[in-house]
Design an enzyme around this catalytic site. Structure first.
Site, PDB file in Angstrom:
ATOM      1  N   SER B  45      36.484  30.010  39.164  1.00 33.69           N
ATOM      2  CA  SER B  45      37.223  31.223  39.530  1.00 33.69           C
ATOM      3  C   SER B  45      37.079  31.617  40.989  1.00 33.69           C
ATOM      4  O   SER B  45      37.811  32.473  41.452  1.00 33.69           O
ATOM      5  CB  SER B  45      36.787  32.392  38.649  1.00 33.69           C
ATOM      6  OG  SER B  45      35.427  32.700  38.883  1.00 33.69           O
ATOM      7  N   LYS B  88      32.412  37.427  41.780  1.00 35.35           N
ATOM      8  CA  LYS B  88      33.791  37.711  42.173  1.00 35.35           C
ATOM      9  C   LYS B  88      33.778  38.398  43.531  1.00 35.35           C
ATOM     10  O   LYS B  88      32.736  38.814  44.023  1.00 35.35           O
ATOM     11  CB  LYS B  88      34.478  38.665  41.170  1.00 35.35           C
ATOM     12  CG  LYS B  88      34.455  38.234  39.733  1.00 35.35           C
ATOM     13  CD  LYS B  88      35.415  37.104  39.435  1.00 35.35           C
ATOM     14  CE  LYS B  88      35.219  36.646  37.996  1.00 35.35           C
ATOM     15  NZ  LYS B  88      35.609  35.284  37.752  1.00 35.35           N
TER      16      LYS B  88
END
Lengths: 172, 172
Positions: B45, B88
């Protein structure tokens, strides 16, 4: 010469003192992190179980071992202010169906608690901002489980069950 | 007599050893808690900034001093699994307006990041479960800020800026 000598001795003692402070500070920190901590509560949201200015003991083991259960009173970090803590009761765990409409509403609304979250409510339903306003709270925000009331002395001991009857029964 | 003596000596040494272990364990724990920790990342990701099996260093001071900024890559506890961490990038802070519709949607939808929350997105937008699916994440779940890539050695150093252009500009 004497001045330099004394300076080295003072420096040595200061560093030694700092070393001990860091050492025992770390041990104390780990004790509060893994065993439990004392919490002074404020606010009306958990009355009558806990009133403002009560001091309780919140143990950390249940949280680390994931043994928090429905009906437990927990201390958690506030979802809206990372520096504040909240003290509420666990009404539902992940997967439980929570009735979110009021007792006087005609149309009943429900909400499922998502994975990894809990539903928290104060015992004083009329005067409590809790999951009914801000939704389910991630389990990771829970700090500890309140297990003992320490102050005031005439109320010393374990805490009462929920007076609200809101705890989700085992699902059928 | 001899056995009792030896038993007491072994007991004494064992307790001393345990004492040192607890002591230095606590100091190490506090170092990881307040200075930083090494994190092995997995998953696609955050490509191309961080690829699977990279090792990064995540510093804790920014989180404790509330100095996390837009564009920072953070390690946070997953809102859906208190034992998992996610890595993230911070796209928006509290109060920012996030565009939640896709680039090909006709009707643009927006969402404001509530107080005490952040909006996280992976750099690999096509292959990332982030705030676009699970909504804003409470600031208190953030563990640290990734500041240095340590492994693989040919990629050692600071991390790149966001390649997605999704970071919210200063509001007008």
């Amino acid at each position: 010469m004497a001045g330099g000598d004394m300076f080295r001795r003072v420096l040595g003692k200061t560093l030694g003192f700092l070393g001990y402070t860091v050492q025992y500070g770390c041990i104390a920190h780990c004790a509060f992190e893994y065993i439990g901590e004392f919490v002074a509560c404020s606010g009306p949201s958990m009355e009558p179980t806990i009133t403002s200015h009560d001091v309780v003991f919140s143990e950390r083991l249940s949280r680390h071992l994931c043994r928090i259960e429905k009906g437990d009173i927990v201390i958690a970090k506030s979802p809206f202010d990372p520096h504040m803590n909240i003290c509420k009761r666990v009404i539902g765990l992940e997967g439980d169906k929570i009735c979110t409409s009021g007792p006087s509403d005609v149309f009943k609304t429900h909400q499922y608690v998502p994975k990894g979250h809990v539903w928290l409510e104060g015992d004083n339903l009329r005067n409590s901002t809790d999951s009914r306003s801000y939704g389910p709270v991630p389990y990771a925000l829970i700090r500890g489980r309140v297990c003992l009331k320490l102050w005031p002395p005439h109320n010393f001991g374990a805490l009462n069950q929920s007076p609200t009857g809101r705890i989700v029964k085992r699902s059928d």
